[in-house]
Motif scaffolding. Structure first.
Motif, PDB file in Angstrom:
ATOM      1  N   PRO A  92       0.813  -1.226   0.000  1.00 20.73           N
ATOM      2  CA  PRO A  92       0.000   0.000   0.000  1.00 20.73           C
ATOM      3  C   PRO A  92       0.842   1.270   0.000  1.00 20.73           C
ATOM      4  CG  PRO A  92       0.041  -0.918   2.193  1.00 20.73           C
ATOM      5  CD  PRO A  92       0.809  -1.876   1.323  1.00 20.73           C
ATOM      6  N   ALA A  93       1.682   1.407  -1.032  1.00 20.23           N
ATOM      7  CA  ALA A  93       2.444   2.636  -1.231  1.00 20.23           C
ATOM      8  C   ALA A  93       1.674   3.476  -2.242  1.00 20.23           C
ATOM      9  CB  ALA A  93       3.854   2.336  -1.731  1.00 20.23           C
ATOM     10  N   ILE A  94       1.270   4.675  -1.844  1.00 20.98           N
ATOM     11  CA  ILE A  94       0.403   5.520  -2.652  1.00 20.98           C
ATOM     12  C   ILE A  94       1.075   6.876  -2.829  1.00 20.98           C
ATOM     13  CG2 ILE A  94      -1.859   6.654  -2.734  1.00 20.98           C
ATOM     14  CD1 ILE A  94      -2.430   4.172  -0.566  1.00 20.98           C
ATOM     15  N   CYS A  95       0.958   7.444  -4.013  1.00 22.71           N
ATOM     16  CA  CYS A  95       1.520   8.771  -4.250  1.00 22.71           C
ATOM     17  C   CYS A  95       0.503   9.616  -4.994  1.00 22.71           C
ATOM     18  CB  CYS A  95       2.820   8.680  -5.044  1.00 22.71           C
ATOM     19  SG  CYS A  95       3.617  10.287  -5.288  1.00 22.71           S
ATOM     20  N   GLU A  96       0.122  10.736  -4.399  1.00 28.44           N
ATOM     21  CA  GLU A  96      -0.783  11.683  -5.033  1.00 28.44           C
ATOM     22  C   GLU A  96       0.034  12.838  -5.599  1.00 28.44           C
ATOM     23  OE1 GLU A  96      -4.468  14.761  -4.016  1.00 28.44           O
ATOM     24  OE2 GLU A  96      -3.669  13.468  -2.431  1.00 28.44           O
ATOM     25  N   ILE A 124       1.515   3.929   3.197  1.00 29.41           N
ATOM     26  CA  ILE A 124       2.351   5.131   3.177  1.00 29.41           C
ATOM     27  C   ILE A 124       1.811   5.992   2.044  1.00 29.41           C
ATOM     28  CG2 ILE A 124       4.641   6.099   2.825  1.00 29.41           C
ATOM     29  CD1 ILE A 124       5.817   3.530   3.904  1.00 29.41           C
ATOM     30  N   TYR A 125       1.476   7.234   2.346  1.00 29.21           N
ATOM     31  CA  TYR A 125       0.797   8.105   1.379  1.00 29.21           C
ATOM     32  C   TYR A 125       1.679   9.317   1.105  1.00 29.21           C
ATOM     33  CZ  TYR A 125      -3.297  10.339  -0.828  1.00 29.21           C
ATOM     34  OH  TYR A 125      -4.178  10.899  -1.714  1.00 29.21           O
ATOM     35  N   TYR A 126       2.352   9.299  -0.032  1.00 32.63           N
ATOM     36  CA  TYR A 126       3.189  10.425  -0.438  1.00 32.63           C
ATOM     37  C   TYR A 126       2.323  11.467  -1.156  1.00 32.63           C
ATOM     38  CZ  TYR A 126       6.999   7.054   0.237  1.00 32.63           C
ATOM     39  OH  TYR A 126       7.867   6.132   0.763  1.00 32.63           O
ATOM     40  N   ILE A 127       2.608  12.730  -0.910  1.00 29.69           N
ATOM     41  CA  ILE A 127       1.946  13.818  -1.620  1.00 29.69           C
ATOM     42  C   ILE A 127       3.018  14.722  -2.214  1.00 29.69           C
ATOM     43  CG2 ILE A 127       0.409  15.807  -1.486  1.00 29.69           C
ATOM     44  CD1 ILE A 127      -0.944  14.562   0.910  1.00 29.69           C
ATOM     45  N   LEU A 159      11.175   5.238  -5.583  1.00 27.01           N
ATOM     46  CA  LEU A 159      10.703   4.251  -6.533  1.00 27.01           C
ATOM     47  C   LEU A 159       9.461   3.587  -5.934  1.00 27.01           C
ATOM     48  CD1 LEU A 159      11.725   3.280  -9.307  1.00 27.01           C
ATOM     49  CD2 LEU A 159      12.840   1.376  -8.136  1.00 27.01           C
ATOM     50  N   ILE A 160       8.363   3.590  -6.673  1.00 24.75           N
ATOM     51  CA  ILE A 160       7.075   3.182  -6.119  1.00 24.75           C
ATOM     52  C   ILE A 160       6.667   1.797  -6.605  1.00 24.75           C
ATOM     53  CG2 ILE A 160       4.583   3.669  -6.103  1.00 24.75           C
ATOM     54  CD1 ILE A 160       5.984   5.640  -4.409  1.00 24.75           C
ATOM     55  N   ASP A 240       9.178   6.851 -14.776  1.00 20.71           N
ATOM     56  CA  ASP A 240      10.446   6.280 -14.338  1.00 20.71           C
ATOM     57  C   ASP A 240      10.461   5.971 -12.841  1.00 20.71           C
ATOM     58  OD1 ASP A 240      11.430   6.401 -16.896  1.00 20.71           O
ATOM     59  OD2 ASP A 240      12.575   8.249 -16.596  1.00 20.71           O
ATOM     60  N   LYS A 241       9.525   6.546 -12.080  1.00 21.80           N
ATOM     61  CA  LYS A 241       9.444   6.295 -10.644  1.00 21.80           C
ATOM     62  C   LYS A 241       8.610   5.043 -10.310  1.00 21.80           C
ATOM     63  CE  LYS A 241      11.664   9.978  -9.058  1.00 21.80           C
ATOM     64  NZ  LYS A 241      12.874   9.888  -8.190  1.00 21.80           N
ATOM     65  N   ILE A 242       8.019   4.415 -11.315  1.00 20.20           N
ATOM     66  CA  ILE A 242       7.179   3.239 -11.075  1.00 20.20           C
ATOM     67  C   ILE A 242       8.012   1.976 -11.237  1.00 20.20           C
ATOM     68  CG2 ILE A 242       5.075   1.994 -11.707  1.00 20.20           C
ATOM     69  CD1 ILE A 242       4.123   4.567 -13.099  1.00 20.20           C
TER      70      ILE A 242
END
Length: 373
Positions: A92-96, A124-127, A159-160, A240-242
């Motif tokens: 559950p790594a999330i990036c908005e 973990i929720y990155y914004i 890296l997500i 590239d971050k995926i």
């Protein structure tokens, strides 16, 4: 005696205009490309539109979003993302991308919690949010949520393995503008005359822009277009971050075949202030939201070239219906139209029925390194 708020923002607008004029006067040919003008007007660290300590979204701002209209939207996306993470055995790594006020983060995490409490607790929720003012709003909204990590830029993203998404993120990127003059494309930009901002044009010599034009296959009747070089650069960095997972893009836009039509022969670059379309984006720089329509064909083609698989493409309304948002409706016998259940049901219907915001937005879902059943 304190200065009225309107007068304060008028003064700030004058400062922004002076900064732009100085930037033009520092060039050799008194020419500022539109992407540089938009970058200053929206993102100048002191006087740019997105940096100002002012509401931009909702009734007191300049525009509405699906998130500002209803918590149902964010909750539904959170539930949908939770299902995709579990189905694909992803962490559950999330990036908005573009956190705004932080409301989407709160709604999303609430939806994730409703779908799977254990998954939500480990998230973990990155914004990614470049505006210092909006980062403050996010901290105020979700200050006690230990799952949220604030990032200043895409470059700061780890890296997500998980889920990356955006809602009205790409339409705010600066663009270059081209205009047709005697069947030849020239670059439009901004100059200054007698202390005022005016549009001008120069010969087009940028090879990257010329190569983009060749790929677009622009019809003869089109007189003006935007070239989203900064948007495409950001998209490439995001892809590239995926490491593995999903990339969801929700924005005002369409495919190329729907993009170039007579109604848009003069381009899509526009400004909004107090929910009204303004006559020119050169008016009131720093006080006005500037946006352009997203050409999703560019994102799909570049994503495919970089190894992404297409999972979904269509209108926001169709996406919500196909993924089951009407299942969220709750039967009730309460006659009170202002009860929580009645209000929520009404918000769900507003999202998908009638002439509303979902009619204007598209959804693109792409994936990378997902095992297919």
């Amino acid at each position: 005696m304190s200065m009225p708020v309107v007068e304060i923002f008028t003064k700030l607008g004058e400062f922004m205009k002076d900064i732009i004029i100085r930037s033009i006067e520092e060039t050799e040919d008194l020419f500022l490309p539109y992407d540089k003008y938009i970058e200053l007007a929206l993102y100048h660290p002191e006087y740019g539109y997105y940096q100002r300590r002012k509401d931009k979204i909702g009734s007191s701002g300049d525009f509405y979003t699906s998130v500002s209209m209803s918590p149902v939207f964010g909750e539904f996306i959170g539930k949908w993302a939770g299902r995709k993470l579990i189905e694909s055995d992803l962490p559950p790594a999330i990036c908005e991308l573009g956190g705004g006020t932080g409301k989407m983060a709160c709604d999303f995490l609430r939806g994730l919690e409703l779908y799977n409490p254990e998954l939500a607790s480990n998230a973990i929720y990155y914004i990614v949010e470049s505006s210092a003012y909006h980062r403050e709003l996010i901290l105020d909204t979700a200050a006690k949520d230990h799952r949220i990590r604030l990032l200043d830029s895409i470059k700061d993203m780890p890296l997500i393995e998980g889920f990356i998404f955006s809602n009205e993120f790409f339409d705010a990127f600066p663009v270059r503008v081209l205009i047709k003059d005697k069947n030849q494309w020239k670059e439009a930009g901004v100059t200054v005359k007698n202390g005022e901002l005016f549009e001008t044009a120069r010969n087009l010599n940028n090879q990257r822009i010329l190569s983009v034009i060749e790929k677009l296959g622009i019809p003869e009747f089109i007189n003006r277009i935007e070239v989203p070089c900064p948007m495409m650069l950001a998209y490439e960095q995001i892809v590239d971050k995926i490491k593995s997972g999903y990339l969801m893009t929700i924005d005002y836009g369409m495919d190329m075949e729907d993009f170039y039509i007579p109604a848009r022969k003069n381009g899509t670059l526009r400004g909004f202030k107090d929910h009204q379309l303004i006559g020119s984006i050169l008016e009131n720089p720093g006080e006005t939201d500037i946006t352009s329509t997203v050409n999703f064909s560019l994102l799909k083609c570049e994503g495919k070239r970089r190894g992404l698989d297409l999972e979904y493409w269509g209108g926001q309304q169709s996406f919500l219906l196909e993924e089951g948002i009407l299942d969220e409706l709750v039967p009730h016998a309460d006659a009170d139209p202002f009860s929580p259940v009645a209000r929520r049901n009404r918000q769900i219907k507003q999202l998908v029925l009638g002439d509303w915001i979902s009619d204007s937005f598209s959804v693109l879902v792409q994936s990378k390194n997902i095992k297919k059943p």
